[in-house]
Design an enzyme around this catalytic site. Structure first.
Site, PDB file in Angstrom:
ATOM      1  N   HIS A 162     -64.388  13.597  62.139  1.00 37.84           N
ATOM      2  CA  HIS A 162     -63.770  12.846  62.175  1.00 37.84           C
ATOM      3  C   HIS A 162     -64.422  11.470  61.425  1.00 37.84           C
ATOM      4  O   HIS A 162     -63.638  10.753  61.203  1.00 37.84           O
ATOM      5  CB  HIS A 162     -63.221  12.055  62.863  1.00 37.84           C
ATOM      6  CG  HIS A 162     -62.561  13.135  64.060  1.00 37.84           C
ATOM      7  ND1 HIS A 162     -61.045  13.813  63.670  1.00 37.84           N
ATOM      8  CD2 HIS A 162     -62.261  14.384  64.843  1.00 37.84           C
ATOM      9  CE1 HIS A 162     -60.528  14.666  64.223  1.00 37.84           C
ATOM     10  NE2 HIS A 162     -61.431  14.892  65.242  1.00 37.84           N
ATOM     11  N   SER A 283     -75.398   0.451  35.306  1.00 38.79           N
ATOM     12  CA  SER A 283     -74.036  -0.262  35.297  1.00 38.79           C
ATOM     13  C   SER A 283     -74.359  -1.213  34.340  1.00 38.79           C
ATOM     14  O   SER A 283     -74.911  -1.915  33.662  1.00 38.79           O
ATOM     15  CB  SER A 283     -73.692  -1.348  36.898  1.00 38.79           C
ATOM     16  OG  SER A 283     -72.703  -2.066  37.014  1.00 38.79           O
ATOM     17  N   LYS A 289     -78.086  -0.761  39.825  1.00 39.14           N
ATOM     18  CA  LYS A 289     -76.882   0.154  40.784  1.00 39.14           C
ATOM     19  C   LYS A 289     -77.337   1.250  40.286  1.00 39.14           C
ATOM     20  O   LYS A 289     -78.182   1.663  38.981  1.00 39.14           O
ATOM     21  CB  LYS A 289     -75.318  -0.491  40.212  1.00 39.14           C
ATOM     22  CG  LYS A 289     -74.720  -0.583  40.413  1.00 39.14           C
ATOM     23  CD  LYS A 289     -74.533  -1.897  41.523  1.00 39.14           C
ATOM     24  CE  LYS A 289     -73.211   0.233  42.365  1.00 39.14           C
ATOM     25  NZ  LYS A 289     -72.286  -0.137  41.739  1.00 39.14           N
ATOM     26  N   GLU A 296     -69.541  12.155  41.679  1.00 34.17           N
ATOM     27  CA  GLU A 296     -68.321  11.855  41.711  1.00 34.17           C
ATOM     28  C   GLU A 296     -67.394  12.813  40.885  1.00 34.17           C
ATOM     29  O   GLU A 296     -66.064  12.860  41.520  1.00 34.17           O
ATOM     30  CB  GLU A 296     -68.037  10.030  41.389  1.00 34.17           C
ATOM     31  CG  GLU A 296     -68.931   9.643  42.645  1.00 34.17           C
ATOM     32  CD  GLU A 296     -68.705   7.869  41.858  1.00 34.17           C
ATOM     33  OE1 GLU A 296     -69.268   6.993  42.734  1.00 34.17           O
ATOM     34  OE2 GLU A 296     -68.450   7.005  40.734  1.00 34.17           O
TER      35      GLU A 296
END
Length: 472
Positions: A162, A283, A289, A296
């Site tokens: 979980h 970025s 970043k 992803e």
């Protein structure tokens, strides 16, 4: 001699007028079935040899056809000759160019063959080769996982249920979980390839042929186990494509789980891993970043392959026997699924090899005493307490620790007695079970996360991968 022109797209003398331009554009498949060029040539060359062997064409014509097919394929592959959409598909492009190159012998090639059994054969050849290629790509990813698991057989970190910390495990065990998923994916690919091991060639349009062809010979030459057993089914079967696309979808689902964990683990909040620079982006606005873009994309890619699977199943749903033009639409989902899976798998070895794990951060997270609650209950079981009783006792100890704002390790003899004064096993020594290294080391059974169990599993996988020719 037939007056049909190569550019008629197989419509033959039955039609006087050309197909409407918009209809022809909708009907054409050469933009995507060009991927079948080499499979189509292989199938046609096997057909020519078989036709000569049974006496339907001469050996000289067969040799001329075989050489002409190689020449036509070379022209298309080099770009010396462009594929013509007016010819509808790769099959008619190859045959049309063959006839231009060698003349009358080229017109004999299609004897006892339809484009229906031809495309079914080509697609099976493509699918079987793709399954074997993807299985090899999976093995390369498994090699990378085994290498990193060997490096981290003793590294402790929390395991989660979980998305909450649950019990301490080892990083090696965690990495090998993905090796298990990929092994199942590999099995599905090869199992599907075995089921696609019957050749449709010779099934004709739907009712085979009365000519004395040798289907077993063409099946053998093309690497199939034998011919299909029902011509109606053979030309309309796309089960093999659905199985391959399903396998690709499930590969994507498994890689999406890895991608998601890498995204989570690379956050400042987790801080467990840093992806190699070659697998991140920056970025355009924020110079600090380091975005885990590749992870992803692994998370996102299966969405399109799942869509491919749904499309393919929906195309096949409700089709009457035998061939229907709808089946042309089954090709693009198949190609897209294979190419997406291939691309996703290709990135894995480098991505996995370049992961920088913060083992200190992992170890600190694993040191949370709450992760040892189950191990504490099992220690009480070792001392004679029934498990359900032990489970309840530990639950009360957790509640006591929370109320006092201390960890389980900080509870004293009085706390233990207060929970259940009638349990002689509740002595401070039982709290030693909360040590994560000790707890994990005890889980040595098959499938467990103990370093000893992980090393046994690594040894098994190393032997399997070496037998397949990989350097582990």
């Amino acid at each position: 001699m037939s007056t049909e022109k190569p550019g008629s797209g197989g419509r033959g003398a039955r039609f006087v007028n050309a197909m409407d331009d918009a209809a022809a554009a909708l009907n054409a498949s050469v933009d995507f079935d060009r991927r079948l060029l080499r499979d189509d040539v292989r199938g046609s060359q096997a057909q020519a040899r078989m036709l000569a062997a049974v006496g339907l064409i001469t050996p000289a014509d067969a040799d001329t056809i075989i050489r002409g097919l190689d020449a036509a394929a070379a022209e298309f592959e080099s770009g010396a000759r462009k594929l013509d959409p007016a010819l509808e598909d790769i099959h008619m492009n190859v045959e049309g160019r063959l006839i231009e190159l060698i003349g009358e012998p080229g017109r004999r090639l299609h004897t006892a063959r339809s484009r229906n059994d031809q495309v079914a054969t080509d697609l099976k050849l493509f699918a079987r080769a793709a399954a074997i290629e993807l299985a090899a790509a999976i093995d390369r990813a498994r090699v990378a996982l085994v290498r990193r698991a060997r490096e981290h057989a003793d590294t402790l970190l929390p395991g989660y249920t979980h998305l909450q910390r649950a019990q301490a495990v080892t990083l090696g065990h965690h990495l090998l979980a993905y090796a298990e998923m990929l092994a199942r994916d590999r099995g599905r690919l090869l199992d599907g390839a075995r089921r696609a091991a019957e050749s449709p060639l010779g099934s004709g349009a739907l009712a085979a042929t009365g000519l004395p062809i040798d289907r077993a010979a063409t099946a053998r030459e093309l690497g199939f186990d034998g011919p299909t057993r029902n011509s109606l089914d053979a030309v309309s079967d796309r089960d093999f494509a659905a199985e391959l696309v399903f396998a690709c979808a499930l590969i994507g689902v498994h890689l999406s789980r890895l991608g998601e964990e890498l995204v989570l683990w690379s956050t400042t909040e987790f801080g467990f891993v840093r992806l190699g620079e070659g697998y991140c982006s920056g970025s355009s606005l924020m110079p600090q970043k380091r975005n885990p873009d590749i992870a992803e994309l692994l998370r996102a890619k299966p969405a399109r392959v799942i869509g491919d699977l749904v499309a393919l199943l929906t195309i096949s749903k409700g089709l009457p026997l035998a061939y229907n033009k709808d089946l042309q639409e089954s090709q693009e989902p198949l190609y897209d699924a294979v190419e997406t899976a291939r691309l996703s798998l290709s990135v894995l070895p480098g991505l996995i090899a370049g992961l920088e794990f913060d083992t200190d951060r992992m170890r600190a997270a694993a040191d949370d005493p709450a992760l040892g609650a189950t191990d504490l209950a099992e220690e009480m079981v070792r001392r004679g307490m029934p498990f359900r009783t032990a489970h309840e006792v530990v639950g009360r100890l957790v509640k006591t620790a929370e109320a006092r704002k201390v960890s389980l390790r900080d509870l004293g003899a009085d706390d233990l007695r207060a929970v259940d004064p009638n349990q002689p096993s509740l002595i401070p020594a039982v709290l030693d079970a909360l040590d994560p290294a000790r707890a994990v080391a005890a889980r040595t059974i098959t499938g467990g996360p103990a370093p000893a169990a992980v090393r046994r599993e690594i040894a098994r996988l190393e032997a399997e991968l070496r037998a397949l020719g990989f350097d582990v």
